[in-house]
Design an enzyme around this catalytic site. Structure first.
Site, PDB file in Angstrom:
ATOM      1  N   HIS A 180       1.403   5.529   1.138  1.00  0.00           N
ATOM      2  CA  HIS A 180       1.151   6.710   2.189  1.00  0.00           C
ATOM      3  C   HIS A 180       1.654   8.024   1.245  1.00  0.00           C
ATOM      4  O   HIS A 180       2.688   8.639   1.296  1.00  0.00           O
ATOM      5  CB  HIS A 180       2.102   6.541   3.277  1.00  0.00           C
ATOM      6  CG  HIS A 180       1.764   5.614   4.237  1.00  0.00           C
ATOM      7  ND1 HIS A 180       2.467   5.593   5.510  1.00  0.00           N
ATOM      8  CD2 HIS A 180       0.797   5.116   4.623  1.00  0.00           C
ATOM      9  CE1 HIS A 180       2.015   4.614   6.294  1.00  0.00           C
ATOM     10  NE2 HIS A 180       0.966   4.406   5.705  1.00  0.00           N
ATOM     11  N   HIS A 192      25.752  -6.576  24.653  1.00  0.00           N
ATOM     12  CA  HIS A 192      24.291  -6.451  24.851  1.00  0.00           C
ATOM     13  C   HIS A 192      24.085  -5.018  24.368  1.00  0.00           C
ATOM     14  O   HIS A 192      24.873  -3.930  24.468  1.00  0.00           O
ATOM     15  CB  HIS A 192      23.793  -6.439  26.438  1.00  0.00           C
ATOM     16  CG  HIS A 192      22.665  -6.235  26.703  1.00  0.00           C
ATOM     17  ND1 HIS A 192      21.736  -7.027  26.226  1.00  0.00           N
ATOM     18  CD2 HIS A 192      21.982  -5.194  27.261  1.00  0.00           C
ATOM     19  CE1 HIS A 192      20.342  -6.823  26.473  1.00  0.00           C
ATOM     20  NE2 HIS A 192      20.414  -5.459  27.105  1.00  0.00           N
ATOM     21  N   CYS A 217      18.953  -9.688  21.985  1.00  0.00           N
ATOM     22  CA  CYS A 217      19.106  -8.202  21.802  1.00  0.00           C
ATOM     23  C   CYS A 217      19.812  -7.904  20.472  1.00  0.00           C
ATOM     24  O   CYS A 217      19.254  -6.696  19.915  1.00  0.00           O
ATOM     25  CB  CYS A 217      20.050  -7.671  22.780  1.00  0.00           C
ATOM     26  SG  CYS A 217      21.737  -8.324  22.909  1.00  0.00           S
ATOM     27  N   ASP A 273      -1.285  -0.098  10.654  1.00  0.00           N
ATOM     28  CA  ASP A 273      -0.472  -0.900   9.534  1.00  0.00           C
ATOM     29  C   ASP A 273       0.221  -2.222  10.571  1.00  0.00           C
ATOM     30  O   ASP A 273       0.046  -3.173   9.877  1.00  0.00           O
ATOM     31  CB  ASP A 273       0.529  -0.267   8.892  1.00  0.00           C
ATOM     32  CG  ASP A 273      -0.283   0.793   7.762  1.00  0.00           C
ATOM     33  OD1 ASP A 273      -1.403   0.671   7.673  1.00  0.00           O
ATOM     34  OD2 ASP A 273       0.576   1.662   7.636  1.00  0.00           O
ATOM     35  N   HIS A 314       0.791  -1.131  -0.009  1.00  0.00           N
ATOM     36  CA  HIS A 314      -0.036  -0.036   0.052  1.00  0.00           C
ATOM     37  C   HIS A 314       0.730   1.284   0.164  1.00  0.00           C
ATOM     38  O   HIS A 314       2.096   1.061  -0.114  1.00  0.00           O
ATOM     39  CB  HIS A 314      -0.785  -0.101   1.193  1.00  0.00           C
ATOM     40  CG  HIS A 314      -0.563   0.463   2.596  1.00  0.00           C
ATOM     41  ND1 HIS A 314       0.497  -0.262   2.913  1.00  0.00           N
ATOM     42  CD2 HIS A 314      -0.791   1.273   3.328  1.00  0.00           C
ATOM     43  CE1 HIS A 314       0.713   0.198   4.412  1.00  0.00           C
ATOM     44  NE2 HIS A 314       0.091   1.410   4.211  1.00  0.00           N
ATOM     45  N   HIS A 366      14.944  -3.434  25.710  1.00  0.00           N
ATOM     46  CA  HIS A 366      16.119  -4.412  25.167  1.00  0.00           C
ATOM     47  C   HIS A 366      15.649  -5.918  25.417  1.00  0.00           C
ATOM     48  O   HIS A 366      14.237  -6.015  25.889  1.00  0.00           O
ATOM     49  CB  HIS A 366      17.372  -3.953  26.140  1.00  0.00           C
ATOM     50  CG  HIS A 366      17.202  -4.329  27.830  1.00  0.00           C
ATOM     51  ND1 HIS A 366      17.945  -4.431  28.491  1.00  0.00           N
ATOM     52  CD2 HIS A 366      15.934  -4.253  28.504  1.00  0.00           C
ATOM     53  CE1 HIS A 366      17.523  -4.488  29.605  1.00  0.00           C
ATOM     54  NE2 HIS A 366      16.441  -4.316  29.626  1.00  0.00           N
TER      55      HIS A 366
END
Length: 238
Positions: free
Chosen positions: A65, A180, A116, A76, A63, A192
């Protein structure tokens, strides 16, 4: 050829959102938008959907915009979650591709699949920034690898001293190298995913602040891009 057809269809729809389906990952079928407010929403005609299904497997929803942002709205993303399909979005005469993913919040942890690193890649995909996914084994940070610092600088990230919404915060969890990643989401909060925990929001203080290694920002980052991440987190609040 298929992408040219999509762009041509979107242009022909003017200020109304176009909509269509890709079957078998190779054929675009333009559909009728039967939404009551086609300038701001889209609804694919059931007849068009049935016709597409009769021609093959529906693999992608398309679609546009025409007067909006190049990101998926909250609605959406909710519909994408329900369809479990990839979505393509036309905006500013460009096509943006959004893979079907699990919601960012509440994911079960599985190293190398949903961790992560995955969280960072998926969140940035929602903003239109595509990052490569590295195959990785658990405990890579103790085996001579430095995946985050290998990934970020070569993908247009640069290190900053102050933190803003959307920045990547690298943390050393019992390691000498950053192992991390968290995404800063404002109001002293981070998004996270830690081992043995569901992906979540946490205060950026205490342990996370103390063991922060560095903060990174993408060269093409726009404040509006963060809306895509907020839209996804809102899925868990409905």
């Amino acid at each position: 050829m298929m992408k040219k057809q999509i762009l041509k269809h979107a242009k022909a729809c003017g200020d109304n959102e176009c909509c269509g389906l890709i079957i078998n990952n190779k054929q675009y079928i333009a559909c009728n938008n039967i939404a009551l407010d086609p300038q701001n929403n889209f609804e694919i005609s059931p007849d068009d959907w049935i016709k597409a299904e009769n021609q093959g497997e529906i693999t992608t929803i398309v679609h546009s915009h025409p007067n909006g942002l190049p990101i998926l709205s909250e609605a959406d993303q909710l519909f994408q979650l329900q369809t479990k399909l990839d979505w393509w979005l036309v905006c500013n005469n460009k096509i943006y591709q959004f893979n079907a993913i699990k919601p960012l919040l509440g994911r079960e942890f599985e190293h190398g699949v949903d961790d992560c690193f995955t969280m960072m890649i998926d969140a940035y995909m929602l903003t239109g920034i595509l990052l490569p996914n590295y195959g990785r084994q658990d405990n890579w940070w103790n085996n001579g690898q430095n995946l985050y610092l290998d990934l970020l600088p070569v993908n247009e990230f640069y290190q900053v001293d102050n933190v803003q919404e959307g920045d990547i915060i690298l943390v050393c969890l019992g390691a000498k190298v950053p192992n991390h990643a968290a995404i800063y989401i404002g109001d002293q909060m981070i998004l996270h995913h830690c081992p043995k925990r569901l992906s979540t929001r946490d205060l950026y203080n205490g342990y996370w602040l103390k063991y922060t290694h560095s903060i990174w920002r993408h060269n093409a980052w726009q404040p509006s891009a963060f809306t895509a991440i907020l839209n996804n987190m809102a899925l868990n609040l409905n």
